[in-house]
Motif scaffolding. Structure first.
Motif, mmCIF file in Angstrom:
data_model
loop_
_atom_site.group_PDB
_atom_site.id
_atom_site.type_symbol
_atom_site.label_atom_id
_atom_site.label_comp_id
_atom_site.label_asym_id
_atom_site.label_seq_id
_atom_site.Cartn_x
_atom_site.Cartn_y
_atom_site.Cartn_z
ATOM 1 N N VAL A 1 7.130 19.609 -40.397
ATOM 2 C CA VAL A 1 7.699 20.963 -40.308
ATOM 3 C C VAL A 1 8.967 21.047 -41.156
ATOM 4 O O VAL A 1 9.185 22.012 -41.892
ATOM 5 C CB VAL A 1 8.008 21.330 -38.827
ATOM 6 C CG1 VAL A 1 8.864 22.590 -38.741
ATOM 7 C CG2 VAL A 1 6.718 21.531 -38.058
ATOM 8 N N GLU A 2 9.791 20.005 -41.078
ATOM 9 C CA GLU A 2 11.045 19.983 -41.842
ATOM 10 C C GLU A 2 10.757 20.041 -43.345
ATOM 11 O O GLU A 2 11.338 20.852 -44.066
ATOM 12 C CB GLU A 2 11.830 18.727 -41.495
ATOM 13 C CG GLU A 2 13.239 18.740 -42.060
ATOM 14 C CD GLU A 2 14.013 17.497 -41.651
ATOM 15 O OE1 GLU A 2 13.872 17.057 -40.508
ATOM 16 O OE2 GLU A 2 14.736 16.965 -42.504
ATOM 17 N N SER B 1 9.081 23.471 -44.300
ATOM 18 C CA SER B 1 9.996 24.617 -44.257
ATOM 19 C C SER B 1 11.063 24.514 -45.347
ATOM 20 O O SER B 1 11.463 25.526 -45.930
ATOM 21 C CB SER B 1 10.632 24.782 -42.879
ATOM 22 O OG SER B 1 11.090 23.563 -42.397
ATOM 23 N N GLN B 2 11.499 23.290 -45.652
ATOM 24 C CA GLN B 2 12.438 23.098 -46.779
ATOM 25 C C GLN B 2 11.815 23.639 -48.063
ATOM 26 O O GLN B 2 12.432 24.384 -48.817
ATOM 27 C CB GLN B 2 12.681 21.602 -47.001
ATOM 28 C CG GLN B 2 13.913 21.063 -46.304
ATOM 29 C CD GLN B 2 14.082 19.575 -46.577
ATOM 30 O OE1 GLN B 2 13.182 18.908 -47.078
ATOM 31 N NE2 GLN B 2 15.242 19.052 -46.234
ATOM 32 N N LEU C 1 11.280 27.532 -48.001
ATOM 33 C CA LEU C 1 12.523 28.277 -48.223
ATOM 34 C C LEU C 1 12.980 28.119 -49.672
ATOM 35 O O LEU C 1 13.374 29.099 -50.312
ATOM 36 C CB LEU C 1 13.609 27.793 -47.254
ATOM 37 C CG LEU C 1 14.971 28.490 -47.397
ATOM 38 C CD1 LEU C 1 14.837 30.006 -47.291
ATOM 39 C CD2 LEU C 1 15.947 27.990 -46.344
ATOM 40 N N ASN C 2 12.894 26.892 -50.169
ATOM 41 C CA ASN C 2 13.287 26.633 -51.566
ATOM 42 C C ASN C 2 12.515 27.539 -52.521
ATOM 43 O O ASN C 2 13.086 28.168 -53.402
ATOM 44 C CB ASN C 2 13.061 25.159 -51.890
ATOM 45 C CG ASN C 2 13.392 24.824 -53.328
ATOM 46 O OD1 ASN C 2 12.615 25.113 -54.233
ATOM 47 N ND2 ASN C 2 14.548 24.221 -53.557
ATOM 48 N N SER D 1 10.891 30.296 -51.721
ATOM 49 C CA SER D 1 10.969 31.730 -51.416
ATOM 50 C C SER D 1 12.202 32.377 -52.048
ATOM 51 O O SER D 1 12.279 33.597 -52.151
ATOM 52 C CB SER D 1 10.972 31.960 -49.911
ATOM 53 O OG SER D 1 12.193 31.524 -49.369
ATOM 54 N N LEU D 2 13.156 31.555 -52.466
ATOM 55 C CA LEU D 2 14.350 32.116 -53.111
ATOM 56 C C LEU D 2 14.072 32.408 -54.581
ATOM 57 O O LEU D 2 13.414 31.614 -55.253
ATOM 58 C CB LEU D 2 15.513 31.121 -52.996
ATOM 59 C CG LEU D 2 16.011 30.802 -51.586
ATOM 60 C CD1 LEU D 2 17.042 29.685 -51.633
ATOM 61 C CD2 LEU D 2 16.592 32.029 -50.931
ATOM 62 N N ASP E 1 18.784 34.259 -56.603
ATOM 63 C CA ASP E 1 19.325 33.765 -55.321
ATOM 64 C C ASP E 1 19.876 32.357 -55.503
ATOM 65 O O ASP E 1 20.975 32.023 -55.042
ATOM 66 C CB ASP E 1 18.229 33.715 -54.242
ATOM 67 C CG ASP E 1 17.855 35.090 -53.726
ATOM 68 O OD1 ASP E 1 18.708 35.988 -53.770
ATOM 69 O OD2 ASP E 1 16.701 35.246 -53.296
ATOM 70 N N HIS E 2 19.075 31.501 -56.164
ATOM 71 C CA HIS E 2 19.508 30.125 -56.403
ATOM 72 C C HIS E 2 20.812 30.095 -57.202
ATOM 73 O O HIS E 2 21.745 29.364 -56.860
ATOM 74 C CB HIS E 2 18.418 29.347 -57.161
ATOM 75 C CG HIS E 2 17.386 28.727 -56.272
ATOM 76 N ND1 HIS E 2 17.683 27.729 -55.369
ATOM 77 C CD2 HIS E 2 16.060 28.958 -56.133
ATOM 78 C CE1 HIS E 2 16.588 27.371 -54.720
ATOM 79 N NE2 HIS E 2 15.583 28.108 -55.164
#
Lengths: 63, 185
Positions: free
Chosen positions: A28-29, A32-33, A36-37, A39-40, A44-45
């Motif tokens: 999961v970690e 999700s990392q 999210l990475n 999805s930006l 944004d970055h």
């Protein structure tokens, strides 16, 4: 004999459950990392990098 | 502060590798200066390319360098190389594949905020999630959102491990918004 077997079985079950929980947490970690990475947006970055530099500046890192 | 301190080299290079390449090209030009058929326009085009040639000619004009004077030109190239080698290097770890434009954003930030150029030594580590870690003057500093992300995720996972209680269900969208806000404090 039966209670002993039941105890061993329960210990084995708990150990396996713990192992599964650790694996799931790690997956999961990692997922999700990555989500999210990705999805930006680049913008944004870039903004978050600039914020990192602003923090470093406030701490006097660049002299 | 002399005129050299004012030069923005970012149109020529942004990274440490590019700076070394640029300096090497200046050496090539310097070696040709005293050749009989030396033609500054041709040599700059061959060595730097058309786009950078124009920028370099502007640099020569801005610094009042007489291109007819081979000695002046050679001295100026040497000064440029000295300046390039004195630019500090900033090792930066990013969480995304930075394009040329992104490197320009970082370089410009240093010009505007620190009044100086930094040579970027860029590495990518997507586990940082977003933001940046930097290595500068012997210090490694992680300003990425990685630790905050792990902290939030841990809380979310702990919540999920608790017995199901409708009041404690965390909606997905606000969690992401919280992550995004982490680096903006």
């Amino acid at each position: 004999m039966l209670p002993e077997l039941e105890r061993e079985l329960e210990e084995y079950k708990q150990a396996r459950l713990k192992q599964i929980e650790q694996t799931v947490t790690r997956v999961v970690e990692e997922v999700s990392q990555e989500v999210l990475n990705k999805s930006l947006s680049v913008s944004d970055h870039e903004n978050l990098v600039i914020q990192s530099l602003e923090k470093a500046k406030k701490e006097g890192i660049f002299g | 502060m002399d005129s050299m301190d004012q030069i923005d080299f970012s149109e020529f290079f942004k990274t440490q590798v590019e700076a070394k390449d640029f300096s090497s090209r200046l050496s090539t030009i310097s070696e040709m200066i005293f050749q009989a058929d030396f033609d500054i326009n041709r040599v700059l085009t061959d060595t730097l390319g058309l786009k950078k040639k124009e920028k370099f000619l502007a640099l020569l004009r801005d610094n009042s360098i007489n291109t007819e004077s081979k000695e002046s030109l050679k001295d100026f190239l040497k000064q440029l190389q000295d300046k390039v080698s004195s630019i500090p290097v900033l090792s930066v770890v990013l969480a995304f594949d930075a394009r040329e434009e992104s490197l320009q954003v970082i370089t410009q930030w240093f010009f505007i905020n620190m009044k100086k150029q930094m040579l970027l030594d860029v590495k990518i580590d997507k586990k940082l999630v977003a933001g940046a870690a930097i290595y500068y003057s012997g210090k490694y500093l992680d300003y990425s959102i990685k630790s905050k992300f792990e902290e939030v995720l841990k809380k979310v996972l702990e919540t999920k491990n608790e017995p199901i209680n409708e009041e404690k269900v965390v909606p997905a969208a606000p969690v992401q918004a919280e992550f995004l806000a982490l680096g903006r404090h």
